[in-house]
Write a protein that holds these residues in place. Structure first.
Motif, mmCIF file in Angstrom:
data_model
loop_
_atom_site.group_PDB
_atom_site.id
_atom_site.type_symbol
_atom_site.label_atom_id
_atom_site.label_comp_id
_atom_site.label_asym_id
_atom_site.label_seq_id
_atom_site.Cartn_x
_atom_site.Cartn_y
_atom_site.Cartn_z
ATOM 1 N N LEU A 1 59.624 41.471 63.040
ATOM 2 C CA LEU A 1 59.334 41.888 64.411
ATOM 3 C C LEU A 1 58.767 40.749 65.257
ATOM 4 O O LEU A 1 58.523 40.940 66.455
ATOM 5 N N GLY A 2 58.540 39.593 64.637
ATOM 6 C CA GLY A 2 58.034 38.453 65.383
ATOM 7 C C GLY A 2 56.671 37.953 64.963
ATOM 8 O O GLY A 2 56.187 36.938 65.488
ATOM 9 N N PHE A 3 56.001 38.639 64.017
ATOM 10 C CA PHE A 3 54.718 38.148 63.511
ATOM 11 C C PHE A 3 54.942 36.870 62.707
ATOM 12 O O PHE A 3 55.958 36.733 62.010
ATOM 13 N N GLN A 4 53.983 35.959 62.793
ATOM 14 C CA GLN A 4 54.064 34.702 62.056
ATOM 15 C C GLN A 4 52.812 34.506 61.199
ATOM 16 O O GLN A 4 51.700 34.848 61.625
ATOM 17 N N HIS A 5 53.017 33.954 60.013
ATOM 18 C CA HIS A 5 51.899 33.682 59.101
ATOM 19 C C HIS A 5 51.024 32.584 59.697
ATOM 20 O O HIS A 5 51.446 31.444 59.824
ATOM 21 N N ARG A 6 49.786 32.943 60.058
ATOM 22 C CA ARG A 6 48.887 32.004 60.715
ATOM 23 C C ARG A 6 47.761 31.514 59.791
ATOM 24 O O ARG A 6 47.335 30.373 59.880
ATOM 25 N N GLU A 7 47.266 32.396 58.928
ATOM 26 C CA GLU A 7 46.148 32.061 58.053
ATOM 27 C C GLU A 7 46.373 32.670 56.671
ATOM 28 O O GLU A 7 47.139 33.628 56.524
ATOM 29 N N THR A 8 45.677 32.136 55.693
ATOM 30 C CA THR A 8 45.611 32.750 54.364
ATOM 31 C C THR A 8 44.149 32.985 54.036
ATOM 32 O O THR A 8 43.321 32.072 54.156
ATOM 33 N N ILE A 9 43.828 34.211 53.659
ATOM 34 C CA ILE A 9 42.462 34.562 53.276
ATOM 35 C C ILE A 9 42.394 34.678 51.755
ATOM 36 O O ILE A 9 43.216 35.363 51.137
ATOM 37 N N TYR A 10 41.428 33.984 51.183
ATOM 38 C CA TYR A 10 41.211 34.034 49.738
ATOM 39 C C TYR A 10 39.890 34.745 49.457
ATOM 40 O O TYR A 10 38.923 34.622 50.214
ATOM 41 N N SER A 11 39.863 35.470 48.351
ATOM 42 C CA SER A 11 38.616 36.105 47.924
ATOM 43 C C SER A 11 38.554 36.126 46.405
ATOM 44 O O SER A 11 39.589 36.174 45.726
ATOM 45 N N LEU A 12 37.345 36.097 45.898
ATOM 46 C CA LEU A 12 37.084 36.208 44.467
ATOM 47 C C LEU A 12 36.433 37.551 44.216
ATOM 48 O O LEU A 12 35.453 37.905 44.878
ATOM 49 N N GLN A 13 36.982 38.285 43.258
ATOM 50 C CA GLN A 13 36.455 39.618 42.999
ATOM 51 C C GLN A 13 36.289 39.848 41.506
ATOM 52 O O GLN A 13 37.183 39.538 40.711
ATOM 53 N N TRP A 14 35.138 40.364 41.176
ATOM 54 C CA TRP A 14 34.850 40.765 39.793
ATOM 55 C C TRP A 14 34.663 42.274 39.775
ATOM 56 O O TRP A 14 33.944 42.843 40.595
ATOM 57 N N LEU A 15 35.352 42.951 38.859
ATOM 58 C CA LEU A 15 35.221 44.393 38.689
ATOM 59 C C LEU A 15 34.696 44.688 37.295
ATOM 60 O O LEU A 15 35.277 44.242 36.298
ATOM 61 N N GLY A 16 33.630 45.434 37.241
ATOM 62 C CA GLY A 16 33.044 45.809 35.953
ATOM 63 C C GLY A 16 33.596 47.125 35.448
ATOM 64 O O GLY A 16 34.605 47.643 35.925
ATOM 65 N N ALA A 17 32.906 47.689 34.466
ATOM 66 C CA ALA A 17 33.396 48.893 33.796
ATOM 67 C C ALA A 17 33.537 50.080 34.742
ATOM 68 O O ALA A 17 34.354 50.973 34.516
ATOM 69 N N LYS A 18 32.747 50.094 35.819
ATOM 70 C CA LYS A 18 32.783 51.216 36.760
ATOM 71 C C LYS A 18 34.137 51.337 37.452
ATOM 72 O O LYS A 18 34.570 52.434 37.795
ATOM 73 N N PHE A 19 34.815 50.208 37.644
ATOM 74 C CA PHE A 19 36.079 50.213 38.378
ATOM 75 C C PHE A 19 37.253 49.670 37.568
ATOM 76 O O PHE A 19 38.338 49.481 38.086
ATOM 77 N N SER A 20 37.021 49.392 36.314
ATOM 78 C CA SER A 20 38.098 48.898 35.465
ATOM 79 C C SER A 20 37.792 49.280 34.028
ATOM 80 O O SER A 20 36.782 49.898 33.732
ATOM 81 N N ASN A 21 38.674 48.895 33.129
ATOM 82 C CA ASN A 21 38.460 49.177 31.715
ATOM 83 C C ASN A 21 37.685 48.071 31.011
ATOM 84 O O ASN A 21 37.509 48.111 29.800
ATOM 85 N N LYS A 22 37.253 47.070 31.787
ATOM 86 C CA LYS A 22 36.562 45.930 31.187
ATOM 87 C C LYS A 22 35.064 46.239 31.086
ATOM 88 O O LYS A 22 34.456 46.726 32.026
ATOM 89 N N ASN A 23 34.526 45.928 29.967
ATOM 90 C CA ASN A 23 33.098 46.180 29.736
ATOM 91 C C ASN A 23 32.281 44.897 29.644
ATOM 92 O O ASN A 23 31.115 44.935 29.299
ATOM 93 N N SER A 24 32.884 43.755 29.943
ATOM 94 C CA SER A 24 32.171 42.489 29.834
ATOM 95 C C SER A 24 31.226 42.316 31.009
ATOM 96 O O SER A 24 31.622 42.362 32.166
ATOM 97 N N ASP A 25 29.941 42.173 30.713
ATOM 98 C CA ASP A 25 28.950 41.959 31.758
ATOM 99 C C ASP A 25 28.972 40.520 32.220
ATOM 100 O O ASP A 25 29.449 39.625 31.525
ATOM 101 N N LEU A 26 28.444 40.305 33.415
ATOM 102 C CA LEU A 26 28.320 38.943 33.929
ATOM 103 C C LEU A 26 27.152 38.238 33.250
ATOM 104 O O LEU A 26 26.173 38.880 32.844
ATOM 105 N N PRO A 27 27.217 36.924 33.156
ATOM 106 C CA PRO A 27 26.082 36.185 32.584
ATOM 107 C C PRO A 27 24.883 36.227 33.514
ATOM 108 O O PRO A 27 25.031 36.434 34.708
#
Length: 274
Positions: free
Chosen positions: A248-274
């Protein structure tokens, strides 16, 4: 902290209307007390990309604002536009995922050659038929909880959008086939920018041109707002919707990056952060 990214700048308007945004000089802390489980309502926005050796300090910083992430269930850290290449290997080795999204911008839209003009497009109030709104946005593959928790999440997202002040010219626009709501999106104004919010097509009505027609008509409506000169859209970098917007005419202007950690509450992973 002056935010350069159009994507972040417009997203912060929603954060301010539904929660709080505090400036700490070289980063912003965003909190939404009414939605402690919302990843993009409780995060840090850094002025610069993470550098080598920043991992422990940034996790410590997050803890200082949000408490124990092992109890909260997640960490979300993002950063503004930066020339520096992010150093993320230490984050990834501790269970973080790198997410990428495109920010697409245009000052006008053009009709696609295969536009489905049989779809009716009109502004509407989703609160008058909340079940149709929820049905359009329902994702059977949603992986963050039960159907009831997804329903609660969608209602909270709509409430946050509704909390935008009137001067943001907020509108929800629906696509209809035989008077059934089959697509929905929101638009709101930030300065000269019109930002799109939560574009969705009903799972049973995809590949009919619903999204393309809806975005085209909503774009033209948004640009009728006094002073509005640009349209801003965010799309998952790995999802096909970006190609629809680009058609429709939109052009890629920026890229947004993010780092995300999900614990047991939102995933099946049970590894805690250090």
């Amino acid at each position: 902290m002056e935010v350069k990214s159009l994507g972040h700048k417009t997203s912060l308007e929603l954060n301010r209307s539904s929660g709080e945004v505090k400036d700490h000089g070289n980063y912003l802390c965003i909190k939404t007390p009414s939605r402690p489980d919302f990843f993009w309502g409780n995060y840090l926005l850094l002025a610069q990309a993470p550098k080598k050796g920043d991992f422990f300090e940034l996790v410590k910083l997050y803890r200082s604002h949000f408490g124990d992430p092992n109890k909260q269930g997640f960490i979300t850290i993002t950063w503004d536009l930066s020339d520096a290449k992010p150093s993320i290997s230490e984050f990834q080795s501790n269970g973080f995922q790198l997410d990428t999204s495109k920010i697409l911008v245009t000052d006008s839209v053009k009709p696609h050659s295969n536009m489905n003009n049989s779809i009716e497009i009109r502004e509407y109030d989703p609160n008058q038929n909340i079940d149709q709104y929820l049905d359009v946005h329902y994702d059977p593959k949603w992986s963050y909880g039960t159907d009831e928790e997804q329903r609660s999440f969608m209602i909270s997202s709509l409430r946050d959008f509704s909390s935008l002040p009137d001067n943001r010219q907020k509108k929800r626009i629906g696509a209809y086939i035989n008077d059934k709501l089959v697509g929905d999106l929101g638009i709101f104004k930030v300065g000269n920018l019109i930002r799109f919010n939560n574009v969705s097509t009903h799972r049973d009505f995809r590949r009919l041109g619903v999204c393309r027609r809806l975005v085209f008509e909503a774009s033209n409506l948004g640009l009728t707002n006094p002073g509005a000169t640009k349209l801003v859209m965010e799309a998952d970098a790995n999802y096909h919707a970006a190609k629809i917007y680009e058609s429709l005419g939109f052009q890629h202007r920026e890229t947004i990056y993010s780092l995300q950690w999900l614990g047991a509450k939102f995933s099946n992973k049970n590894s805690d952060l250090p």
